[in-house]
Design an enzyme around this catalytic site. Structure first.
Site, PDB file in Angstrom:
ATOM      1  NE  ARG A  54      18.665  48.563  58.507  1.00 16.47           N
ATOM      2  CZ  ARG A  54      18.545  47.625  59.118  1.00 16.47           C
ATOM      3  NH1 ARG A  54      18.341  46.204  58.369  1.00 16.47           N
ATOM      4  NH2 ARG A  54      18.397  47.589  60.432  1.00 16.47           N
ATOM      5  CE1 TYR A  73      26.794  50.415  34.118  1.00 14.58           C
ATOM      6  CE2 TYR A  73      27.079  49.075  36.436  1.00 14.58           C
ATOM      7  CZ  TYR A  73      26.874  50.485  35.599  1.00 14.58           C
ATOM      8  OH  TYR A  73      27.195  51.587  36.146  1.00 14.58           O
ATOM      9  CG  ASP A 127      20.820  44.222  33.708  1.00 11.64           C
ATOM     10  OD1 ASP A 127      19.912  45.021  33.524  1.00 11.64           O
ATOM     11  OD2 ASP A 127      21.946  44.870  34.067  1.00 11.64           O
ATOM     12  CE  LYS A 166      22.282  53.648  34.283  1.00 10.78           C
ATOM     13  NZ  LYS A 166      22.670  52.215  34.076  1.00 10.78           N
TER      14      LYS A 166
HETATM   15  C1  LIG Z   1      23.568  51.254  35.034  1.00  5.37           C
HETATM   16  C2  LIG Z   1      23.478  49.731  34.867  1.00  5.37           C
HETATM   17  C3  LIG Z   1      23.751  48.798  35.982  1.00  5.37           C
HETATM   18  C4  LIG Z   1      23.745  49.433  37.478  1.00  5.37           C
HETATM   19  O1  LIG Z   1      22.769  50.155  37.879  1.00  5.37           O
HETATM   20  P1  LIG Z   1      23.066  51.337  38.940  1.00  5.37           P
HETATM   21  O2  LIG Z   1      21.608  51.840  39.125  1.00  5.37           O
HETATM   22  O3  LIG Z   1      23.929  52.369  38.424  1.00  5.37           O
HETATM   23  O4  LIG Z   1      23.542  50.708  40.146  1.00  5.37           O
HETATM   24  C5  LIG Z   1      23.277  47.619  35.814  1.00  5.37           C
HETATM   25  N1  LIG Z   1      22.938  47.203  34.401  1.00  5.37           N
HETATM   26  C6  LIG Z   1      22.850  48.073  33.601  1.00  5.37           C
HETATM   27  C7  LIG Z   1      22.432  47.279  32.314  1.00  5.37           C
HETATM   28  C8  LIG Z   1      22.929  49.388  33.763  1.00  5.37           C
HETATM   29  O5  LIG Z   1      22.682  50.093  32.447  1.00  5.37           O
END
Ligand SMILES: *Cc1c(COP(=O)(O)O)cnc(C)c1O
Length: 413
Positions: free
Chosen positions: A78, A130, A202, A227
């Site tokens: 962890r 998001y 992001d 993704k």
């Molecule tokens: C999917 C996504 C997130 C969140 O990610 P998770 O892995 O589902 O927690 C954050 N920012 C963007 C741009 C995303 O496409």
């Protein structure tokens, strides 16, 4: 205490080819990187999965060396002190060109830890983020005294005022979802730094193959590794990257919120990073071809794709990105109901709200990602009923174009 964020200096390199592999995209494939065990790794093409929760020591002195941070070593999973986790983080840091990387159990977990550490004096969220990010910032974090100012791209002139008012963290996506709006990371970072604020990008949509926010001046890069980094829609994970100085304080949040990546998803991600460059490059090329084809189709009112010269953000995207990405949004020349029929008729594109995988996905933002927004709010954000966001996968490009062209026949039916 022992936030060993990047692995220690590599073991003496093999005498041959010491200067090779300068390209960070070679790193995930290079058998010498990452080293999976600080003590001397077995050489392997694949990253071993240490599904171990705790690690034993020779003696108390050796244990204290790790606990007190004098030596790198595995201790407790962890904490992130696990050989599989180390190895993944070292690889990802190399891919991004970052000093330090922390791997999380999701993209949201990475964002939450970042906001907990750096959002306390106020956050500015720029543009369309998001949905989960917007919810966390608007609905949960205010209960902890972490407050966010939301500014759209059209309100960029208010950014300096928000910084003067004390906000110390700017958070943005570029390109944004679903309109693919492009923000100037270098200019925003310069302004933020004048005011003593930090910038987190992001970079999920672009991936490190297409955009390196740290090189443009940002302080942090955040990923939903779920993704493109994972790339096969089979792993949920996230990353935070930046300088060791800035990333280190976030380590304690991850450790004690308990949002560290597990060894199995870490190993899956390390597998995926080996094909990241080639996947993203193929997706870039396919998305560009689809955007070109649909822009010429009268049944499509608008194609939003940074690679199209007609796209408002094209010049800026060409300046700060090295590829335009695998996501495009089209506006069907029809009402929302007809647009849903077009989406329903797609065969190769599956109807699903994620992105970045090997399979092509289509989603009508009003039915998924932006379903919860009120109509005036959608209008303010330029999200219409006839928009369809496409995440272009790795299928044959001509097949994908044929699928879209065929589905668009619904418009004239
Ligand atoms: C999917 C996504 C997130 C969140 O990610 P998770 O892995 O589902 O927690 C954050 N920012 C963007 C741009 C995303 O496409």
């Amino acid at each position: 205490m022992f936030p060993r964020l990047v692995a220690p200096p590599p073991a003496p390199p093999t005498p041959r080819r010491t200067e090779s592999h300068r390209d960070p995209h070679t790193r995930p494939i290079d058998p010498r990187h990452p080293r999976d065990q600080p003590q001397g790794p077995p050489r392997r093409p694949h990253l071993p999965i240490y599904n171990t929760t705790t690690f034993a020591f020779e003696d108390t002195a050796a244990l204290l060396d790790v606990v007190e941070g004098r030596k790198a070593g595995s201790l407790y999973t962890r904490y992130g002190l696990n050989p599989t986790t180390f190895a993944l983080e070292e690889t990802m840091a190399a891919v991004e060109g970052a000093e330090a990387a922390l791997a999380f159990c999701s993209g949201m977990a990475a964002e939450a830890a970042l906001f907990a550490q750096y959002g306390r004096e106020g956050i500015v969220c720029l543009g369309d983020a998001y949905g989960g990010t917007l919810e966390l910032l608007a609905d949960q974090l205010p209960h902890l005294g972490i407050n966010t100012t939301f500014l759209l791209g059209s309100e960029l002139d208010q950014l300096e005022g928000a910084l003067q008012a004390g906000a110390r963290l700017i958070f943005l996506e570029t390109p944004t979802n679903p309109a693919l709006e492009i923000f100037d990371v270098a200019a925003i970072s310069a302004l933020a730094h004048q005011h003593g604020a930090l910038v987190a990008v992001d970079n999920t949509f672009a991936s490190p193959v297409n955009q390196r926010p740290l090189k443009l001046g940002a302080d942090f890069v955040v990923y939903s590794a779920t993704k493109y980094l994972g790339g096969h829609s089979d792993v949920t994970a996230g990353f935070l990257l930046g300088s060791a100085e800035l990333v280190t304080p976030v380590w304690g949040w991850r450790k004690n919120l308990g949002t560290t990546i597990g060894p199995e998803p870490a190993s899956l991600l390390a597998r995926s990073l080996r094909t990241l460059t080639i996947r993203v490059q193929a997706q870039n090329a396919s998305a560009q071809a689809i955007a070109d084809a649909l822009e010429a189709d009268p049944r499509v009112a608008r194609v939003l794709y940074p690679g199209l010269p007609s796209f408002p953000g094209h010049a800026l995207a060409a300046k700060q990105m090295s590829g335009f990405g695998g996501i495009l949004t089209i506006e069907v020349n029809a009402d929302g109901a007809t647009t849903s029929r077009v989406a329903d008729r797609l065969a190769l594109f599956s109807l699903a709200p994620s992105l970045g995988g090997a399979e092509s996905l289509a989603t009508q933002p009003v039915t998924t990602t932006h379903h919860g927004l009120s109509e005036p709010e959608r209008e303010r954000r330029g999200i219409t009923d006839s928009m369809v966001r496409l995440s272009v996968g790795l299928e044959d490009t001509a097949d994908l174009i044929a699928d879209l062209t065929e589905a668009l026949n619904e418009v004239t039916r």
